[in-house]
Scaffold this active site. Structure first.
Site, PDB file in Angstrom:
ATOM      1  N   TYR A   1     -10.602  -9.793  -6.528  1.00  0.00           N
ATOM      2  CA  TYR A   1      -9.781  -9.945  -7.903  1.00  0.00           C
ATOM      3  C   TYR A   1     -10.257 -11.254  -8.646  1.00  0.00           C
ATOM      4  O   TYR A   1      -9.524 -11.090  -9.809  1.00  0.00           O
ATOM      5  CB  TYR A   1      -8.473 -10.001  -7.357  1.00  0.00           C
ATOM      6  CG  TYR A   1      -7.974  -8.803  -6.640  1.00  0.00           C
ATOM      7  CD1 TYR A   1      -7.698  -7.463  -7.313  1.00  0.00           C
ATOM      8  CD2 TYR A   1      -7.710  -8.872  -5.370  1.00  0.00           C
ATOM      9  CE1 TYR A   1      -7.156  -6.387  -6.699  1.00  0.00           C
ATOM     10  CE2 TYR A   1      -7.444  -7.581  -4.658  1.00  0.00           C
ATOM     11  CZ  TYR A   1      -7.320  -6.436  -5.470  1.00  0.00           C
ATOM     12  OH  TYR A   1      -6.713  -5.410  -4.833  1.00  0.00           O
TER      13      TYR A   1
ATOM     14  N   HIS B   1      -4.306  -8.909   3.657  1.00  0.00           N
ATOM     15  CA  HIS B   1      -5.798  -8.832   3.954  1.00  0.00           C
ATOM     16  C   HIS B   1      -6.164  -9.694   5.077  1.00  0.00           C
ATOM     17  O   HIS B   1      -5.602 -10.727   5.386  1.00  0.00           O
ATOM     18  CB  HIS B   1      -6.584  -9.290   2.497  1.00  0.00           C
ATOM     19  CG  HIS B   1      -6.765  -8.244   1.473  1.00  0.00           C
ATOM     20  ND1 HIS B   1      -6.905  -8.722   0.300  1.00  0.00           N
ATOM     21  CD2 HIS B   1      -6.362  -6.970   1.406  1.00  0.00           C
ATOM     22  CE1 HIS B   1      -6.888  -7.662  -0.440  1.00  0.00           C
ATOM     23  NE2 HIS B   1      -6.726  -6.833  -0.034  1.00  0.00           N
TER      24      HIS B   1
ATOM     25  N   ARG C   1      -1.099  -2.053  -7.172  1.00  0.00           N
ATOM     26  CA  ARG C   1      -1.363  -2.876  -5.936  1.00  0.00           C
ATOM     27  C   ARG C   1      -2.589  -3.932  -6.673  1.00  0.00           C
ATOM     28  O   ARG C   1      -2.317  -5.077  -6.543  1.00  0.00           O
ATOM     29  CB  ARG C   1      -1.863  -2.349  -4.677  1.00  0.00           C
ATOM     30  CG  ARG C   1      -2.486  -3.532  -3.707  1.00  0.00           C
ATOM     31  CD  ARG C   1      -2.500  -2.671  -2.634  1.00  0.00           C
ATOM     32  NE  ARG C   1      -3.380  -3.252  -1.406  1.00  0.00           N
ATOM     33  CZ  ARG C   1      -2.822  -4.141  -0.449  1.00  0.00           C
ATOM     34  NH1 ARG C   1      -1.634  -4.394  -0.636  1.00  0.00           N
ATOM     35  NH2 ARG C   1      -3.691  -4.752   0.412  1.00  0.00           N
TER      36      ARG C   1
ATOM     37  N   ARG D   1       0.835  -1.299  -0.141  1.00  0.00           N
ATOM     38  CA  ARG D   1      -0.158  -0.030   0.043  1.00  0.00           C
ATOM     39  C   ARG D   1       0.843   1.281   0.077  1.00  0.00           C
ATOM     40  O   ARG D   1       2.287   1.153   0.391  1.00  0.00           O
ATOM     41  CB  ARG D   1      -0.924  -0.187   1.203  1.00  0.00           C
ATOM     42  CG  ARG D   1      -1.801  -1.144   1.444  1.00  0.00           C
ATOM     43  CD  ARG D   1      -2.745  -1.114   2.749  1.00  0.00           C
ATOM     44  NE  ARG D   1      -3.650  -2.291   2.714  1.00  0.00           N
ATOM     45  CZ  ARG D   1      -3.334  -3.287   3.329  1.00  0.00           C
ATOM     46  NH1 ARG D   1      -2.189  -3.392   4.080  1.00  0.00           N
ATOM     47  NH2 ARG D   1      -4.295  -4.266   3.625  1.00  0.00           N
TER      48      ARG D   1
ATOM     49  N   LYS E   1      -1.826  -2.450   8.000  1.00  0.00           N
ATOM     50  CA  LYS E   1      -2.609  -1.908   8.930  1.00  0.00           C
ATOM     51  C   LYS E   1      -2.843  -2.796   9.957  1.00  0.00           C
ATOM     52  O   LYS E   1      -2.403  -3.955  10.226  1.00  0.00           O
ATOM     53  CB  LYS E   1      -4.254  -2.164   8.292  1.00  0.00           C
ATOM     54  CG  LYS E   1      -4.261  -1.391   6.858  1.00  0.00           C
ATOM     55  CD  LYS E   1      -5.832  -1.559   6.247  1.00  0.00           C
ATOM     56  CE  LYS E   1      -6.004  -0.601   5.099  1.00  0.00           C
ATOM     57  NZ  LYS E   1      -7.240  -0.830   4.541  1.00  0.00           N
TER      58      LYS E   1
END
Length: 302
Positions: free
Chosen positions: A283, A274, A251, A154, A178
């Protein structure tokens, strides 16, 4: 920075910053969403206290967001509901409230946005020995584009990437994602050599510079999101007709091209960082193109 009349909101924001260690951008989003709801309570129900909110009050607020003068999308309303859900989960855990007023509420359904990505042939042109500009900015541009496309990281992960996170021996990059979750991304030898060359040139570029971060501006300082966004946007416009040309496009391209070439969905999930497989499954729409191609070439009636 985050001032509120409600002490419970202040405590919650401190919890997000100090314990959850969310980024400033994420904390600001939570604060703005919840403050907006608190303002609605004061205006419509003459109470600014978040702990006195009922399910009816929350539902009324969500309806006003959907049907107001400037109606919000289902996605935006869902995010605001998610902010409230996190707040009341925290207050419930602290025994401040007996029950959550949002427990029975569901986020409005919204159509899934398919990720925009660069086609593989376009990606080949993008990295086929092109000139990335002169001087230090040119070197940085080349490395930025390659890191995004070869690792899928990211924007926030890239600007915060430190030299010590690159392991030349194991050929991996440790990424801090994250929620401060770490993940290891394997990288090819060509990218490692590019990084090594980039680092070797720093001492001859400036007398004093940021010795912690991997990527630096032409003034020897750590990158910032807008700087990277401008570079990617400017460079992609010559190689794609896509209207969106943000770093996230690379990405998306990383994930899409992996899956189109037979990568395992769970493996791609781990590479992207994720938390759930559902986020990665968006995707899989792209693989139908690959399946059609295989069918056309291999089936007698294709």
């Amino acid at each position: 920075m985050y001032t509120s009349e409600d002490p419970h909101l202040t405590d919650f924001i401190q919890y997000l910053k100090l314990e959850k260690r969310f980024t400033g951008h994420t904390v600001r989003a939570y604060f703005d969403d919840i403050s907006q709801f608190a303002g609605y309570l004061k205006l419509e129900y003459d109470t600014g206290s978040l702990v006195l909110a009922s399910t009816v009050m929350v539902r009324s607020w969500l309806s006003s967001l959907k049907e107001g003068k400037q109606p919000l999308s289902a996605r935006s309303i869902g995010r605001k509901l998610s902010s409230l859900r996190s707040l009341y989960k925290y207050l419930l855990k602290k025994s401040v409230i007996p029950a959550s007023p949002v427990a029975s509420l569901s986020a409005p359904k919204s159509g899934k946005k398919l990720p925009v990505y660069v086609e593989e042939k376009q990606a080949e042109r993008l990295f086929a020995g092109n000139s990335y500009g002169d001087g230090w900015k040119g070197l940085t541009t080349e490395l930025i584009l390659n890191l995004f496309y070869q690792t899928g990281m990211r924007l926030s992960e890239l600007v915060n990437l430190k030299q010590e996170q690159v392991n030349f021996y194991s050929r991996t990059i440790k990424v801090l994602g994250k929620g401060n979750k770490e993940r290891l991304i394997p990288v090819g030898q060509d990218l490692l050599e590019m990084i090594r060359h980039y680092e070797s040139l720093k001492c001859g570029q400036w007398e004093q510079f940021d010795t912690v971060h991997l990527l630096l501006t032409d003034k020897g300082r750590a990158l910032y999101p807008q700087y990277v966004y401008r570079i990617v946007n400017h460079y992609l416009k010559d190689f794609t007709t896509l209207k969106k040309r943000s770093p996230h496009i690379l990405r998306h391209s990383f994930a899409t091209h992996l899956l189109n070439n037979g990568a395992d969905l769970n493996a791609v999930k781990e590479l992207l960082g994720h938390s759930s497989l559902a986020a990665t499954q968006v995707y899989t729409h792209t693989t139908i193109g690959k399946l059609k191609e295989v069918h056309r070439k291999a089936h007698p009636k294709g």
